[in-house]
Write a protein that holds these residues in place. Structure first.
Motif, mmCIF file in Angstrom:
data_model
loop_
_atom_site.group_PDB
_atom_site.id
_atom_site.type_symbol
_atom_site.label_atom_id
_atom_site.label_comp_id
_atom_site.label_asym_id
_atom_site.label_seq_id
_atom_site.Cartn_x
_atom_site.Cartn_y
_atom_site.Cartn_z
ATOM 1 N N ASP B 104 0.535 -1.396 -0.204
ATOM 2 C CA ASP B 104 0.259 -0.219 0.436
ATOM 3 C C ASP B 104 0.762 1.001 0.085
ATOM 4 O OD1 ASP B 104 -2.580 0.649 -0.501
ATOM 5 O OD2 ASP B 104 -2.856 1.393 1.659
ATOM 6 N N ILE B 105 2.004 1.442 0.069
ATOM 7 C CA ILE B 105 2.761 2.424 0.175
ATOM 8 C C ILE B 105 3.448 2.393 -1.033
ATOM 9 C CG2 ILE B 105 5.025 2.776 1.233
ATOM 10 C CD1 ILE B 105 4.787 1.536 3.777
ATOM 11 N N PHE B 106 3.760 4.033 -1.541
ATOM 12 C CA PHE B 106 3.927 4.098 -2.597
ATOM 13 C C PHE B 106 4.827 5.073 -2.091
ATOM 14 C CE2 PHE B 106 3.761 7.649 -6.061
ATOM 15 C CZ PHE B 106 3.908 6.554 -7.135
ATOM 16 N N PRO B 107 6.711 4.343 -3.140
ATOM 17 C CA PRO B 107 7.815 4.702 -2.812
ATOM 18 C C PRO B 107 8.079 6.282 -3.609
ATOM 19 C CG PRO B 107 7.765 2.905 -4.084
ATOM 20 C CD PRO B 107 6.696 2.657 -4.005
ATOM 21 N N PHE B 108 7.311 7.347 -3.681
ATOM 22 C CA PHE B 108 7.003 8.065 -4.417
ATOM 23 C C PHE B 108 8.532 9.044 -3.877
ATOM 24 C CE2 PHE B 108 7.196 12.560 -4.995
ATOM 25 C CZ PHE B 108 6.347 12.953 -6.013
ATOM 26 N N LEU B 109 9.151 8.671 -3.480
ATOM 27 C CA LEU B 109 11.092 9.216 -3.368
ATOM 28 C C LEU B 109 11.416 8.596 -3.469
ATOM 29 C CD1 LEU B 109 10.746 10.297 1.057
ATOM 30 C CD2 LEU B 109 10.683 11.910 -1.669
ATOM 31 N N THR B 110 11.530 7.096 -4.242
ATOM 32 C CA THR B 110 12.519 6.431 -4.706
ATOM 33 C C THR B 110 12.448 7.514 -6.377
ATOM 34 O OG1 THR B 110 12.060 4.431 -2.810
ATOM 35 C CG2 THR B 110 13.108 4.190 -5.032
ATOM 36 N N TYR B 111 11.147 6.906 -6.455
ATOM 37 C CA TYR B 111 10.979 7.268 -7.876
ATOM 38 C C TYR B 111 11.704 8.098 -8.552
ATOM 39 C CZ TYR B 111 7.487 3.092 -8.074
ATOM 40 O OH TYR B 111 7.154 1.880 -7.521
ATOM 41 N N PHE B 112 10.887 9.021 -7.029
ATOM 42 C CA PHE B 112 11.450 10.952 -7.529
ATOM 43 C C PHE B 112 13.425 10.795 -8.033
ATOM 44 C CE2 PHE B 112 12.636 15.484 -6.815
ATOM 45 C CZ PHE B 112 11.322 16.175 -7.199
ATOM 46 N N ARG B 113 13.663 10.064 -6.728
ATOM 47 C CA ARG B 113 15.382 10.184 -7.238
ATOM 48 C C ARG B 113 15.360 10.389 -8.282
ATOM 49 N NH1 ARG B 113 17.202 6.103 -3.094
ATOM 50 N NH2 ARG B 113 16.957 4.705 -5.369
ATOM 51 N N ASN B 114 15.030 8.391 -8.979
ATOM 52 C CA ASN B 114 15.487 8.004 -9.642
ATOM 53 C C ASN B 114 15.167 8.250 -10.622
ATOM 54 O OD1 ASN B 114 15.588 5.654 -8.589
ATOM 55 N ND2 ASN B 114 14.178 4.695 -9.083
ATOM 56 N N SER B 115 14.031 9.583 -11.188
ATOM 57 C CA SER B 115 13.598 10.706 -12.119
ATOM 58 C C SER B 115 15.029 11.887 -12.285
ATOM 59 C CB SER B 115 12.012 11.496 -12.246
ATOM 60 O OG SER B 115 11.520 10.678 -12.693
ATOM 61 N N LEU B 116 15.152 11.894 -10.772
ATOM 62 C CA LEU B 116 16.494 13.644 -10.850
ATOM 63 C C LEU B 116 17.565 12.822 -11.174
ATOM 64 C CD1 LEU B 116 15.968 15.937 -9.577
ATOM 65 C CD2 LEU B 116 17.111 14.739 -7.320
ATOM 66 N N VAL B 117 18.198 11.607 -10.869
ATOM 67 C CA VAL B 117 19.186 10.881 -11.095
ATOM 68 C C VAL B 117 19.277 10.764 -12.922
ATOM 69 C CG1 VAL B 117 21.170 9.509 -11.113
ATOM 70 C CG2 VAL B 117 20.149 10.633 -9.012
ATOM 71 N N ILE B 118 18.849 10.531 -13.164
ATOM 72 C CA ILE B 118 18.736 10.313 -14.706
ATOM 73 C C ILE B 118 18.494 11.690 -15.770
ATOM 74 C CG2 ILE B 118 16.037 9.130 -15.517
ATOM 75 C CD1 ILE B 118 17.287 7.185 -17.063
ATOM 76 N N SER B 119 17.513 12.482 -15.075
ATOM 77 C CA SER B 119 17.248 13.253 -15.804
ATOM 78 C C SER B 119 18.612 14.106 -15.597
ATOM 79 C CB SER B 119 15.806 14.466 -15.549
ATOM 80 O OG SER B 119 14.941 13.515 -15.250
ATOM 81 N N LEU B 120 18.941 14.653 -14.669
ATOM 82 C CA LEU B 120 20.399 15.137 -14.300
ATOM 83 C C LEU B 120 21.561 15.331 -14.963
ATOM 84 C CD1 LEU B 120 20.170 16.299 -10.275
ATOM 85 C CD2 LEU B 120 20.052 17.630 -12.541
ATOM 86 N N LEU B 121 21.854 13.559 -15.124
ATOM 87 C CA LEU B 121 22.685 12.715 -16.430
ATOM 88 C C LEU B 121 22.803 12.902 -17.490
ATOM 89 C CD1 LEU B 121 23.798 9.544 -14.024
ATOM 90 C CD2 LEU B 121 24.770 11.337 -14.192
ATOM 91 N N ALA B 122 21.217 12.817 -18.072
ATOM 92 C CA ALA B 122 21.096 12.992 -19.358
ATOM 93 C C ALA B 122 21.755 14.968 -19.467
ATOM 94 C CB ALA B 122 20.059 12.691 -19.676
ATOM 95 N N ALA B 123 20.790 15.234 -18.675
ATOM 96 C CA ALA B 123 21.161 16.983 -19.084
ATOM 97 C C ALA B 123 22.767 17.401 -18.794
ATOM 98 C CB ALA B 123 20.303 17.602 -18.711
ATOM 99 N N PHE B 124 23.282 16.676 -18.145
ATOM 100 C CA PHE B 124 24.317 17.243 -17.884
ATOM 101 C C PHE B 124 25.678 16.418 -19.117
ATOM 102 C CE2 PHE B 124 28.908 16.882 -17.030
ATOM 103 C CZ PHE B 124 29.385 17.834 -16.769
ATOM 104 N N MET B 125 25.101 15.462 -19.778
ATOM 105 C CA MET B 125 26.051 14.737 -21.053
ATOM 106 C C MET B 125 26.096 15.650 -21.903
ATOM 107 S SD MET B 125 25.595 10.390 -19.147
ATOM 108 C CE MET B 125 25.678 10.061 -20.582
#
Lengths: 303, 323
Positions: B104-125
């Motif tokens: 029942d717990i939605f791991p929002f923070l995990t997904y948020f972190r995943n999105s943040l990491v992949i978006s920052l890295l992709a944008a930087f590269m």
């Protein structure tokens, strides 16, 4: 003899002996090469590979079986495919028309000075900037048959319709929601492009027309529209290309509107994972778009 | 008199038009905020102002003040095992997770972190490669330059669906999708390449507006080409680079189609769009959570946009955009 020795160039062949132009050219290639390599490997190669795959019965892990034109024939003799083409055409026509017309209207209003114009400009851009995934659920709620404000307004407040209805859930009407969402999401883009052209129109044209006694409508038809012709033409082309390929903006708001991208996605990645058929669909979708682009650029834009 | 009343009418019409535009643009956001703060009993109430403010959905998503997991379902023997000193906290959590219902717990923070990491890295590269590439075709003369430039623009025409199937097939064959790390890398590179053409185009356009004389003076003073990029071009284009960075970030942050195909085996590395969609699909009647998750997904992008609004708008109307 000594004279000859002196005249012989001393410097060895090295990058330094290149002319500045040659050095620039080398550096130019060196700097662009990483980007070009990556685009080549991850855009150009996959497209060619996609065409190749369309001739095969594709197995995810094992070997592919060559099937010639079987996939292509299968696609064009499939009623569902033509249904998807029709859905896509309807979706594109209405979403592009709506986007451009609303964008034009908003641009004309926003071209006038008024207090807080800067704030309003920022607000208008929000639909375009906000993520699709973050805005689709709000729209679904708006059209929700039980709690949605749209049904509340049409049924209870205005009394246009007798019974509550499910606009998104009904496959016949869900395309309306998809089109409305697309217009809402993309009109800011149209507005921006049109506004930047509007602001470049020479004000003296309007002054001269006014002196000649031309009314507002007359000025719009005879000055504004001709000046905007080129930008609207390009805008329509861009929006057709993008809306034709849209996946998220349709799929996430309703799965009932099977435009080509969604049909391809479902064919390739659900059920029996028919990647070969999916690749064929993607190629055909691209060809349809290409034919449209060539026709449009030649006949409508007359480039 | 007639002229005056006509003017007043026109003025009212104008104000109404502005109000209509604002309402149309903002209404879904207001609806989102309103529903995210309502108790389930009030969802059916069409009023946009919640009668009582319910912040529990936000608290749950952000894991603020959540109760300890209920361990009553854990068997006695396992509980004894957990008391042992020689197991690490990590192992303890792992054992506990098997017995405690976390569905029942939605791991929002995990997904948020995943999105943040992949978006920052992709944008930087993407920005890193684009700075050099854009400098190359906006400043240096060589054969094939205009072909490259036009080729980059050409990629605007391809929809994602044309790349999805071949890239998926290749990634599977390379074995990338067998592990979470490989999957994440594959998606990262795909996001980078999706934003690269736009970054190249936007930066190229910007570099052309920097007067060449500044660079020429530095070159005469003995600075190398690479030196001028580092000491002159990059510092002078910080605003444009930031804009392109944010633009690339937004493309990766918003992407759903590739993520849905590539990440489906690994729930731990879901990005936000995929996570939100799975939340919507899995349980019904959780509008407060869906809406608060929507708000929290939209806010970072909107805040970033506010920072670079002026420049981004200029870039958009100059055609520096891909959908």
């Amino acid at each position: 003899m000594a004279d000859v020795a002196v005249a012989r160039p001393r410097t060895p062949r090295s990058p330094k002996s290149l002319t500045p132009q040659q050095r620039d050219a080398r550096l130019g290639w060196a700097l662009i090469l990483p980007a070009i390599t990556i685009i080549g490997l991850l855009v150009i190669y996959p497209i060619i590979y996609n065409v190749y795959l369309s001739f095969f019965d594709v197995s995810l892990m094992g070997a592919n079986t060559f099937t010639g034109l079987e996939n292509h024939i299968g696609v064009v003799t499939d009623g569902e495919f033509w249904q998807a083409v029709l859905t896509t055409v309807i979706y594109v026509i209405f979403s592009v028309l709506g986007t451009v017309m609303l964008g034009l209207g908003v641009a004309i209003v926003m071209n006038k000075e008024f207090p807080l114009r800067g704030v309003v400009r920022s607000i208008i851009l929000l639909p375009y900037v906000a993520p699709v995934i973050a805005t689709v659920f709000a729209w679904q709620f708006i059209f929700d048959p039980v709690r949605g404000i749209f049904v509340h307004l049409t049924v209870e407040v205005l009394g246009i319709v007798q019974d509550r209805f499910n606009l998104i859930g009904n496959p016949k009407t869900s395309i309306i929601v998809a089109v409305v969402y697309s217009i809402w999401k993309n009109f800011p883009f149209a507005y921006l492009m049109i506004l930047s052209r509007l602001q470049a129109i020479d004000a003296s044209l309007y002054e001269a027309a006014e002196i000649d006694g031309a009314g507002a409508w007359h000025r719009f038809i005879h000055i504004t529209l001709p000046e905007l012709q080129f930008i609207i033409g390009s805008l329509v082309l861009l929006r057709v290309i993008w809306n034709f390929n849209k996946f998220e903006e349709v799929y996430l708001i309703t799965e009932n509107v099977k435009v080509l991208s969604i049909y391809t996605y479902l064919t390739a990645f659900t059920g029996s994972l028919d990647l070969g058929r999916g690749a064929t669909l993607a190629v055909i979708q691209f060809l349809i778009l290409l034919i449209f682009i060539i026709y449009y650029v030649k006949k409508v834009l007359k480039w | 008199m007639v002229v005056q009343s006509k003017n007043i009418l026109r003025r009212i019409g104008f104000i109404l038009a502005i109000l209509a535009i604002i309402t149309f643009s903002l209404f879904p956001f207001i609806q989102m905020l309103s529903t995210s703060l309502k108790y389930p009993a009030d969802w059916g109430n069409p009023s946009l102002i919640p009668e009582r403010i319910n912040t529990s959905a936000y608290k749950e998503l952000l894991a603020i003040g959540q109760p300890e997991p209920d361990i009553s379902a854990v068997p006695e023997s396992i509980r004894n095992l957990l008391e042992e000193e020689d197991i690490t906290q990590e192992q303890r959590d792992e054992i506990l997770a098997r017995y405690v219902d976390t569905g029942d717990i939605f791991p929002f923070l995990t997904y948020f972190r995943n999105s943040l990491v992949i978006s920052l890295l992709a944008a930087f590269m993407s920005v890193f490669l684009a700075v050099f590439g854009a400098y190359s075709f906006s400043r240096l003369q060589y054969r094939g330059r205009s072909l490259i430039q036009r080729g980059v623009l050409f990629t605007y025409m391809f929809g994602g669906i044309l790349l999805l199937i071949p890239l998926y097939k290749v990634s599977v064959q390379l074995g990338l999708l067998a592990s979470p790390t490989g999957t994440f890398l594959a998606l990262l590179i795909i996001y980078m390449v999706q934003t690269l053409p736009v970054s190249l185009y936007m930066l190229g356009n910007y570099f052309r507006t920097i007067p060449y004389s500044i660079e020429e003076a530095a070159l005469i003073d003995g600075l190398s080409r690479l030196g001028t990029i580092r000491r002159i071009i990059i510092p002078l284009s910080m605003g444009a680079i930031a804009t392109v960075f944010i633009f690339s970030f937004m493309i990766a942050w918003n992407e759903y189609m590739f993520a849905s195909v590539f990440l489906k085996s690994f729930k731990n590395i879901y990005t936000l769009p995929l996570g939100l969609r799975s939340l919507f699909d899995s349980q019904h009647l959780i509008w407060d959570r869906i809406m608060s998750a929507s708000m929290l997904t939209a806010v970072p992008v909107i805040v970033m946009f506010m920072f670079v609004q002026k420049r981004l708008v200029g870039g958009l109307s100059a055609g520096g955009v891909k959908e």
